[in-house]
Design a protein around this motif. Structure first.
Motif, PDB file in Angstrom:
ATOM      1  N   MET A  86      47.672  30.388  47.701  1.00  0.00           N
ATOM      2  CA  MET A  86      47.437  30.376  46.259  1.00  0.00           C
ATOM      3  C   MET A  86      45.951  30.586  45.967  1.00  0.00           C
ATOM      4  N   LEU A  87      45.074  29.874  46.709  1.00  0.00           N
ATOM      5  CA  LEU A  87      43.635  30.010  46.469  1.00  0.00           C
ATOM      6  C   LEU A  87      43.157  31.433  46.762  1.00  0.00           C
ATOM      7  N   LEU A  88      43.675  32.016  47.847  1.00  0.00           N
ATOM      8  CA  LEU A  88      43.282  33.380  48.197  1.00  0.00           C
ATOM      9  C   LEU A  88      43.669  34.340  47.077  1.00  0.00           C
ATOM     10  N   VAL A  89      44.914  34.210  46.602  1.00  0.00           N
ATOM     11  CA  VAL A  89      45.401  35.131  45.566  1.00  0.00           C
ATOM     12  C   VAL A  89      44.587  34.956  44.283  1.00  0.00           C
ATOM     13  N   VAL A  90      44.396  33.692  43.864  1.00  0.00           N
ATOM     14  CA  VAL A  90      43.658  33.446  42.624  1.00  0.00           C
ATOM     15  C   VAL A  90      42.235  33.987  42.739  1.00  0.00           C
ATOM     16  N   ILE A 145      40.944  36.360  44.696  1.00  0.00           N
ATOM     17  CA  ILE A 145      40.859  37.824  44.743  1.00  0.00           C
ATOM     18  C   ILE A 145      41.175  38.417  43.378  1.00  0.00           C
ATOM     19  N   LEU A 146      42.254  37.915  42.741  1.00  0.00           N
ATOM     20  CA  LEU A 146      42.629  38.448  41.428  1.00  0.00           C
ATOM     21  C   LEU A 146      41.509  38.226  40.415  1.00  0.00           C
ATOM     22  N   SER A 147      40.916  37.011  40.401  1.00  0.00           N
ATOM     23  CA  SER A 147      39.877  36.779  39.394  1.00  0.00           C
ATOM     24  C   SER A 147      38.644  37.607  39.682  1.00  0.00           C
ATOM     25  N   ALA A 148      38.325  37.819  40.956  1.00  0.00           N
ATOM     26  CA  ALA A 148      37.151  38.640  41.269  1.00  0.00           C
ATOM     27  C   ALA A 148      37.363  40.064  40.769  1.00  0.00           C
ATOM     28  N   VAL A 149      38.531  40.621  41.050  1.00  0.00           N
ATOM     29  CA  VAL A 149      38.807  41.997  40.631  1.00  0.00           C
ATOM     30  C   VAL A 149      38.853  42.093  39.108  1.00  0.00           C
ATOM     31  N   ALA A 150      39.562  41.135  38.486  1.00  0.00           N
ATOM     32  CA  ALA A 150      39.669  41.164  37.026  1.00  0.00           C
ATOM     33  C   ALA A 150      38.300  40.974  36.386  1.00  0.00           C
ATOM     34  N   GLY A 151      37.498  40.061  36.949  1.00  0.00           N
ATOM     35  CA  GLY A 151      36.163  39.818  36.404  1.00  0.00           C
ATOM     36  C   GLY A 151      35.322  41.072  36.441  1.00  0.00           C
ATOM     37  N   GLU A 152      35.349  41.785  37.576  1.00  0.00           N
ATOM     38  CA  GLU A 152      34.568  43.011  37.704  1.00  0.00           C
ATOM     39  C   GLU A 152      35.061  44.062  36.714  1.00  0.00           C
ATOM     40  N   MET A 157      39.036  30.316  40.601  1.00  0.00           N
ATOM     41  CA  MET A 157      38.845  31.279  39.518  1.00  0.00           C
ATOM     42  C   MET A 157      37.400  31.269  39.026  1.00  0.00           C
ATOM     43  N   ILE A 158      36.894  30.081  38.703  1.00  0.00           N
ATOM     44  CA  ILE A 158      35.518  29.995  38.206  1.00  0.00           C
ATOM     45  C   ILE A 158      34.551  30.504  39.270  1.00  0.00           C
ATOM     46  N   GLY A 159      34.808  30.135  40.519  1.00  0.00           N
ATOM     47  CA  GLY A 159      33.927  30.584  41.596  1.00  0.00           C
ATOM     48  C   GLY A 159      33.868  32.094  41.673  1.00  0.00           C
ATOM     49  N   SER A 160      35.026  32.748  41.613  1.00  0.00           N
ATOM     50  CA  SER A 160      35.044  34.203  41.690  1.00  0.00           C
ATOM     51  C   SER A 160      34.309  34.823  40.513  1.00  0.00           C
ATOM     52  N   LEU A 161      34.522  34.253  39.322  1.00  0.00           N
ATOM     53  CA  LEU A 161      33.859  34.812  38.143  1.00  0.00           C
ATOM     54  C   LEU A 161      32.353  34.639  38.245  1.00  0.00           C
TER      55      LEU A 161
END
Lengths: 213, 331
Positions: free
Chosen positions: B48-52, B54-61, B100-104
């Protein structure tokens, strides 16, 4: 530009156009160090405003007496006098605030906002205008530091004025009230404020164009 | 271009068909076994953490670049790498919003705000990890005991108090446990087997330069050898070289973090300085700072910041370069 403007314009100048924190980026040391809690931000802002108003007034009154060559030492003497007054007043009447602000109250002596206004405004303008400028700049600074400390306190501790405002499930982001978080939040706040000002200016310009047409 | 052998003068650049996308795909490929291992050891919450992340990093970019009217470069895959590395730096017990916050933070604050890929001055995933570590220390440091194989039971994770096996004494893990990843820790730092395999793959594919990880590991080996005096003995707990090398984020950092193109030096000598410096800082933090049992992320971030200086100091001398006549006097 300051020659013909009215007193109100001089006052507003310090709050928006030349806001010491958001537009001139002066006085960063207290802004970053103090803005971890709203009470501290307001306290610091008002203490600085007090010093700024009186130093502006006195320097403006003495501007024809002080020789050009020794103006900086004279500014220091005037500013230090009022800082000492603030320091002692706080110690006597609001000891808790005095304690939490600590060293940063005596450090108002070297606050560059006060020096900048003394040098660039009070030394060249009559007392009433200098007074308005002192109030404007002081309130501009107070507003900015209060805004920054409100953002930092809510995000970093989940409280506002010491009262819990975020839901219990909220985990405060502790780095925001630490020094690195201060830099980051100031940068983000500058971004937001300048974007807002830009948008407002754009709208004003468009309106003016419409009126001409 | 049918000939396989091309005679050309130096420099011999081998960049046919090399693109950011291919490099990033290789990195993702190299990290996949570790991701699988983390799911094996830590269960569904790791997935779950991996998916969240990666998704937030891509979406954020994607949304940042759309919003600022830039060319959208999501397809180069660098955001996937950042998201994955970030998840590797989280404990399995971390809530989804931390990922999520970390990726953003990593993508928007550390990478895009400084100008996007190639302009960030710190490794985005590491900087974000450090920000979260300092923000939510208890959530980030609560490490989870591995449950090898029981990967649909994320709710029964046991948190242990220490940040990494480094914080414990005497050591309660065997070398094999440390090597295979059967220890508490961040998702991606525990399984050395897959990390080393991935790192080796990247070195063979020439995606990363061997100089940084090798100088990093060798320096760490020597420093801990000097300090502890033993390479390995079961009685000495964590006070031996192999235990130190195999615990914490050292291996993950050496192969996947310190080798980040953007934030590591370009010249060969500079890269060795980078590796040695990382190991030196890591040693100083681990050995002399009781409040941080693990210092790999700080060490690498520190060297990230020094990278421009290292690059400046290690500009290679052009062949046949002669010192200008006046420079001897100036020096």
């Amino acid at each position: 530009m300051s020659g013909k403007k009215g007193i109100t314009a001089v006052f507003m100048n310090g709050i928006i156009n030349e806001n010491p924190t958001f537009r001139l980026l002066l006085g960063m040391c207290p802004t970053l160090a103090i803005s971890t809690a709203v009470t501290q931000g307001v306290g610091m802002g008002l203490a600085t405003t007090f010093v700024l108003v009186f130093s502006n007034l006195v320097i403006s009154l003495l501007r024809n007496v002080i020789p050009e060559k020794v103006r900086i030492p004279s500014f220091v003497v005037v500013i230090a006098t009022f800082v000492t007054i603030v320091d002692l007043l706080l110690k006597a009447f609001i000891p808790s605030l005095s304690q939490s602000l600590g060293l940063y109250i005596p450090l108002i002596v070297v606050n560059c906002i006060i020096f900048a206004r003394a040098e660039s405004y009070a030394f060249k303008n009559p007392p009433l205008r200098a007074l308005a400028d002192g109030f404007g700049m002081g309130f501009g600074f107070t507003l900015a530091i209060t805004l920054l400390s409100a953002v930092r306190e809510v995000i970093g501790s989940g409280t506002f004025l010491g009262i819990q405002v975020m839901p219990a499930a909220y985990h405060p982001m502790a780095i925001v009230i630490r020094p690195p978080g201060g830099f980051v939040m100031l940068g983000l706040l500058l971004l937001v404020v300048n974007a807002v000002i830009k948008a407002v200016d754009k709208r004003k310009l468009a309106k003016a164009k419409e009126e001409i047409a | 271009m049918q000939r396989k052998l091309i005679v050309a003068s130096s420099p011999h650049l081998r960049n046919e068909g090399v693109s950011t996308r291919r490099l990033m795909l290789d990195v993702v490929l190299a990290m996949l076994p570790t991701a699988v291992a983390s799911v094996w050891f830590f269960g569904g919450s790791a997935l779950m953490l991996l998916v969240v992340a990666i998704l937030s990093a891509v979406a954020g970019e994607f949304f940042y670049q759309k919003h600022t009217h830039q060319k959208v470069t999501v397809s180069d895959g660098s955001a996937i790498v950042t998201g994955m590395l970030l998840a590797f730096n989280l404990p399995a017990s971390a809530p989804w919003w931390i990922a999520m916050i970390g990726s953003l933070i990593a993508i928007i604050l550390v990478k895009q705000m400084f100008g996007g890929l190639g302009n960030n001055f710190m490794n985005p995933a590491l900087a974000a990890r450090t920000i979260m570590m300092l923000s939510w220390t208890s959530l980030m440091a609560a490490n989870v005991l591995p449950h090898a194989g029981q990967w649909l039971a994320p709710q029964t994770v046991d948190a242990v108090a220490s940040a990494t096996p480094l914080g414990e004494s005497p050591a309660s893990y065997t070398l094999w446990q440390l090597f295979s990843g059967d220890i508490p820790g961040m998702l991606g730092e525990t399984c050395k087997l897959t990390l080393l395999a991935g790192g080796l793959y990247l070195i063979i594919r020439r995606v990363i330069d061997w100089r940084i990880p090798v100088s990093f590991l060798v320096t760490a080996f020597v420093l801990f050898w000097i300090k502890t005096g033993t390479i390995y003995s079961a009685e000495s707990g964590s006070e031996n070289v192999l235990y130190q090398l195999l615990s914490g984020g050292l291996i993950l950092g050496a192969f996947f973090m310190a080798t980040d193109y953007v934030t590591s030096p370009v010249s060969p000598l500079g890269r060795i300085i980078m590796g040695v410096g990382c190991a030196g800082m890591l040693f100083v933090i681990r050995a002399f700072n009781p409040s941080y049992p693990e210092g790999c992320s700080f060490a690498i971030l520190f060297m990230n910041v020094l990278t421009p200086l290292i690059d400046k100091l290690t500009v290679p001398k052009p062949f046949g370069y002669v010192k200008p006549a006046g420079s001897a006097k100036e020096a």
